[in-house]
Design a protein around this motif. Sequence first.
Motif, PDB file in Angstrom:
ATOM      1  N   PHE A  83       0.838  -1.198   0.000  1.00 12.16           N
ATOM      2  CA  PHE A  83       0.000   0.000   0.000  1.00 12.16           C
ATOM      3  C   PHE A  83       0.879   1.256   0.000  1.00 12.16           C
ATOM      4  N   VAL A  84       1.886   1.283   0.875  1.00  6.76           N
ATOM      5  CA  VAL A  84       2.795   2.429   0.959  1.00  6.76           C
ATOM      6  C   VAL A  84       3.532   2.610  -0.365  1.00  6.76           C
ATOM      7  N   GLU A  85       3.965   1.501  -0.957  1.00  7.61           N
ATOM      8  CA  GLU A  85       4.669   1.558  -2.240  1.00  7.61           C
ATOM      9  C   GLU A  85       3.759   2.117  -3.344  1.00  7.61           C
ATOM     10  N   LEU A  86       2.528   1.618  -3.417  1.00 13.38           N
ATOM     11  CA  LEU A  86       1.582   2.100  -4.423  1.00 13.38           C
ATOM     12  C   LEU A  86       1.247   3.568  -4.207  1.00 13.38           C
ATOM     13  N   GLN A  87       1.161   3.950  -2.961  1.00 12.69           N
ATOM     14  CA  GLN A  87       0.868   5.343  -2.625  1.00 12.69           C
ATOM     15  C   GLN A  87       1.990   6.259  -3.116  1.00 12.69           C
ATOM     16  N   LYS A  88       3.237   5.838  -2.914  1.00 10.98           N
ATOM     17  CA  LYS A  88       4.388   6.624  -3.384  1.00 10.98           C
ATOM     18  C   LYS A  88       4.367   6.754  -4.908  1.00 10.98           C
ATOM     19  N   GLU A  89       4.087   5.638  -5.588  1.00  8.38           N
ATOM     20  CA  GLU A  89       4.007   5.667  -7.054  1.00  8.38           C
ATOM     21  C   GLU A  89       2.905   6.624  -7.513  1.00  8.38           C
ATOM     22  N   HIS A  90       1.779   6.554  -6.829  1.00  7.34           N
ATOM     23  CA  HIS A  90       0.643   7.416  -7.157  1.00  7.34           C
ATOM     24  C   HIS A  90       1.036   8.893  -7.014  1.00  7.34           C
ATOM     25  N   MET A  91       1.709   9.223  -5.936  1.00  6.06           N
ATOM     26  CA  MET A  91       2.112  10.615  -5.709  1.00  6.06           C
ATOM     27  C   MET A  91       3.152  11.060  -6.735  1.00  6.06           C
ATOM     28  N   GLU A  92       4.064  10.170  -7.110  1.00  4.14           N
ATOM     29  CA  GLU A  92       5.049  10.507  -8.135  1.00  4.14           C
ATOM     30  C   GLU A  92       4.357  10.784  -9.467  1.00  4.14           C
ATOM     31  N   ASP A  93       3.375   9.932  -9.809  1.00  3.72           N
ATOM     32  CA  ASP A  93       2.609  10.147 -11.040  1.00  3.72           C
ATOM     33  C   ASP A  93       1.895  11.492 -11.009  1.00  3.72           C
ATOM     34  N   CYS A  94       1.320  11.817  -9.867  1.00 10.67           N
ATOM     35  CA  CYS A  94       0.606  13.089  -9.736  1.00 10.67           C
ATOM     36  C   CYS A  94       1.562  14.270  -9.838  1.00 10.67           C
ATOM     37  N   ASN A  95       2.741  14.132  -9.217  1.00 11.29           N
ATOM     38  CA  ASN A  95       3.734  15.201  -9.308  1.00 11.29           C
ATOM     39  C   ASN A  95       4.205  15.391 -10.745  1.00 11.29           C
ATOM     40  N   ASP A  96       4.410  14.267 -11.463  1.00 11.28           N
ATOM     41  CA  ASP A  96       4.800  14.356 -12.865  1.00 11.28           C
ATOM     42  C   ASP A  96       3.710  15.047 -13.681  1.00 11.28           C
ATOM     43  N   MET A  97       2.460  14.686 -13.406  1.00  6.20           N
ATOM     44  CA  MET A  97       1.339  15.278 -14.127  1.00  6.20           C
ATOM     45  C   MET A  97       1.261  16.782 -13.837  1.00  6.20           C
ATOM     46  N   ALA A  98       1.507  17.162 -12.601  1.00  3.23           N
ATOM     47  CA  ALA A  98       1.456  18.574 -12.235  1.00  3.23           C
ATOM     48  C   ALA A  98       2.575  19.350 -12.915  1.00  3.23           C
ATOM     49  N   ARG A  99       3.761  18.746 -12.975  1.00  4.34           N
ATOM     50  CA  ARG A  99       4.883  19.407 -13.657  1.00  4.34           C
ATOM     51  C   ARG A  99       4.577  19.564 -15.149  1.00  4.34           C
ATOM     52  N   HIS A 100       4.022  18.525 -15.740  1.00  4.23           N
ATOM     53  CA  HIS A 100       3.669  18.568 -17.160  1.00  4.23           C
ATOM     54  C   HIS A 100       2.588  19.619 -17.411  1.00  4.23           C
ATOM     55  N   LYS A 101       1.624  19.675 -16.528  1.00  4.76           N
ATOM     56  CA  LYS A 101       0.535  20.649 -16.667  1.00  4.76           C
ATOM     57  C   LYS A 101       1.077  22.069 -16.560  1.00  4.76           C
ATOM     58  N   GLY A 102       2.050  22.272 -15.666  1.00  2.00           N
ATOM     59  CA  GLY A 102       2.660  23.597 -15.497  1.00  2.00           C
ATOM     60  C   GLY A 102       3.404  24.037 -16.739  1.00  2.00           C
ATOM     61  N   LYS A 103       4.032  23.094 -17.433  1.00 10.97           N
ATOM     62  CA  LYS A 103       4.756  23.420 -18.670  1.00 10.97           C
ATOM     63  C   LYS A 103       3.783  23.809 -19.771  1.00 10.97           C
ATOM     64  N   ASP A 104       2.603  23.166 -19.779  1.00  9.54           N
ATOM     65  CA  ASP A 104       1.602  23.460 -20.801  1.00  9.54           C
ATOM     66  C   ASP A 104       1.092  24.889 -20.700  1.00  9.54           C
ATOM     67  N   ARG A 105       1.115  25.454 -19.521  1.00 12.98           N
ATOM     68  CA  ARG A 105       0.574  26.799 -19.305  1.00 12.98           C
ATOM     69  C   ARG A 105       1.513  27.894 -19.805  1.00 12.98           C
ATOM     70  N   LYS A 106       2.783  27.559 -19.934  1.00 15.82           N
ATOM     71  CA  LYS A 106       3.760  28.577 -20.312  1.00 15.82           C
ATOM     72  C   LYS A 106       3.711  28.908 -21.757  1.00 15.82           C
TER      73      LYS A 106
END
Length: 167
Positions: free
Chosen positions: A144-167
């Motif tokens: 569960f902890v491992e999946l949670q970390k992966e989930h948060m990494e995916d979300c962080n990647d998505m947020a970084r990608h979304k931030g680049k799209d706005r520029k």
Amino acid sequence: MKISKKLILASVVLPLIISTSAFAFGGKNHKGPHEECRPGFGFDRGIMKDLNLTDTQKDQLKTLRQANKDEIKKRFSENKPKAEMRAERTQKMNDVLLADTFDPAKATALAQAFVNKQVERQVDMLSKQHKMLSILTPDQKAKFVELQKEHMEDCNDMARHKGKDRK
């Protein structure tokens, strides 16, 4: 009351109200475009499905979820209607904001009441999540902890990608 005092009070009380209502928002059919990356504990059925739960564990989780739903229905049926509660909260805020003189003690008491309610809800939610996670085996908890970390990494990647799209 001076405008600066009103602004100070608004800057203290408004975030509390917004964060309190954010905790209250939820339920089915309230998903935004990135609901899978909402902030929080990452405790969702998707992660639970990846833990290879036994039928007994699934039944226990289902029972806990149903008990939580029943408790929420009971709580809402016993409480005042939402509009009435909102009107009361607005009246209390107006009593502080529209008074001839600013009363820091009243403002503090009002803000503290909002915070206490929010803390109460948070503790209740954590208690329920603890009960659900206590059903898992130690290996499932580690996964569960491992999946949670992966989930948060995916979300962080998505947020970084979304931030680049706005520029």
